[in-house]
Design an enzyme around this catalytic site. Sequence first.
Site, short mmCIF file in Angstrom:
data_model
loop_
_atom_site.label_atom_id
_atom_site.label_comp_id
_atom_site.label_asym_id
_atom_site.label_seq_id
_atom_site.Cartn_x
_atom_site.Cartn_y
_atom_site.Cartn_z
N ASP A 239 0.87 -1.19 0.00
CA ASP A 239 0.00 0.00 0.00
C ASP A 239 0.90 1.23 0.00
OD1 ASP A 239 -2.56 1.43 0.24
OD2 ASP A 239 -1.83 2.03 2.20
N CYS B 284 -4.26 -1.41 -2.24
CA CYS B 284 -4.40 0.04 -2.41
C CYS B 284 -5.23 0.23 -3.68
CB CYS B 284 -3.01 0.65 -2.57
SG CYS B 284 -3.01 2.40 -2.96
N HIS C 153 -7.91 3.06 3.49
CA HIS C 153 -7.84 3.90 4.71
C HIS C 153 -9.22 4.11 5.35
CE1 HIS C 153 -3.91 4.97 3.14
NE2 HIS C 153 -3.65 5.66 4.23
N CYS D 140 -11.29 2.69 -0.62
CA CYS D 140 -9.95 3.13 -0.21
C CYS D 140 -9.66 2.40 1.08
CB CYS D 140 -9.93 4.64 0.01
SG CYS D 140 -8.37 5.20 0.72
N1 DGL Z 1 -5.16 3.43 0.67
C1 DGL Z 1 -5.08 3.86 -0.68
C2 DGL Z 1 -6.27 3.36 -1.46
O1 DGL Z 1 -6.86 2.36 -1.15
C3 DGL Z 1 -4.95 5.32 -0.93
C4 DGL Z 1 -3.91 6.00 -0.32
C5 DGL Z 1 -3.27 7.17 -1.00
O2 DGL Z 1 -3.91 8.11 -1.48
O3 DGL Z 1 -2.08 7.08 -0.95
O4 DGL Z 1 -6.62 3.98 -2.45
#
Ligand code: DGL
Length: 283
Positions: free
Chosen positions: A6, A69, A190, A188
């Site tokens: 990620d 990610c 996060h 995402c």
């Molecule tokens: N965690 C990432 C995702 O699933 C995004 C993180 C980023 O913008 O670096 O898209």
Amino acid sequence: MLGIFDSGFGGLTVLKELAKKLPNYNFTYLGDNARAPYGGRSFESIYSYTLEAVRYLFSLGCPLVILACNTASAKALRTIQQKDLPVMAPGNRVLGIIRPMAEEAGSFTQTGHVGILGTEGTIASQSYLIEIAKFWPSLHVKQESCPMLVPLVEKGLIEHSATEIFISEYTQKILAKDPYIDSLILACTHYPLLQNIFEKVLPKNVKIVSQAGIIAQKTQEYLSNHPEIDCRISKNSAKNGEIRFLTTDSADFFEKGANVFWKEPIKAEKVFLYSSNDYSHAN
Ligand code: DGL
């Protein structure tokens, strides 16, 4: 050993579910924290950074790398699979996390109207729209980018009032595009950390769909359908259930920042990936 990548900490939400589902597998997690967030970066940057990470995980002996990610899956996966993999390591595999979500997208909704929330990169790529249309052509899908959420999570500002304000704004925007949406995919890795705030601001009829559990389930299915990869993942492993954490930022930065994602203390190692000018050395 299974490689998980990620841009930063977000993939830890996926790793956690994978480790639960596959307790006898060893994992190496690589977070490109020094260059996160990826969300607003160009295709060229996201592709070259992701390729460096994949190459690195391959060099450690991971025959399968999961891009945990969405941004990297949207921007880099296809090129790596089609252009780089056949030259670099034809027997190895790189999987993303958009297609497995697209396969399930229609199974959560009663109204047939689904919303996608993600980074600018993921949304601009239209990858979710394209992939979902392959599996669920009659589904109504709207999307909205949430550029402030990853930086807020990476800075540990989950409880900050600004986070709720932004989540309210993004969810209102997508529901204004389509008020019939009854399931919202958090596209995402996060965003699961913000689940409580999403639940607070969304109308009760809108269901939130997180990725991690679905990705873990799909990975397990993939491994049982691909014994040739599965047996290479387990090969040369002295120990089972081991998780190694690598970061491109300092180990200390990762250990502290991972806290909110992982809950247990971890030991991280700093690694140096090739700089983008160094590809030729690795070819
Ligand atoms: N965690 C990432 C995702 O699933 C995004 C993180 C980023 O913008 O670096 O898209």
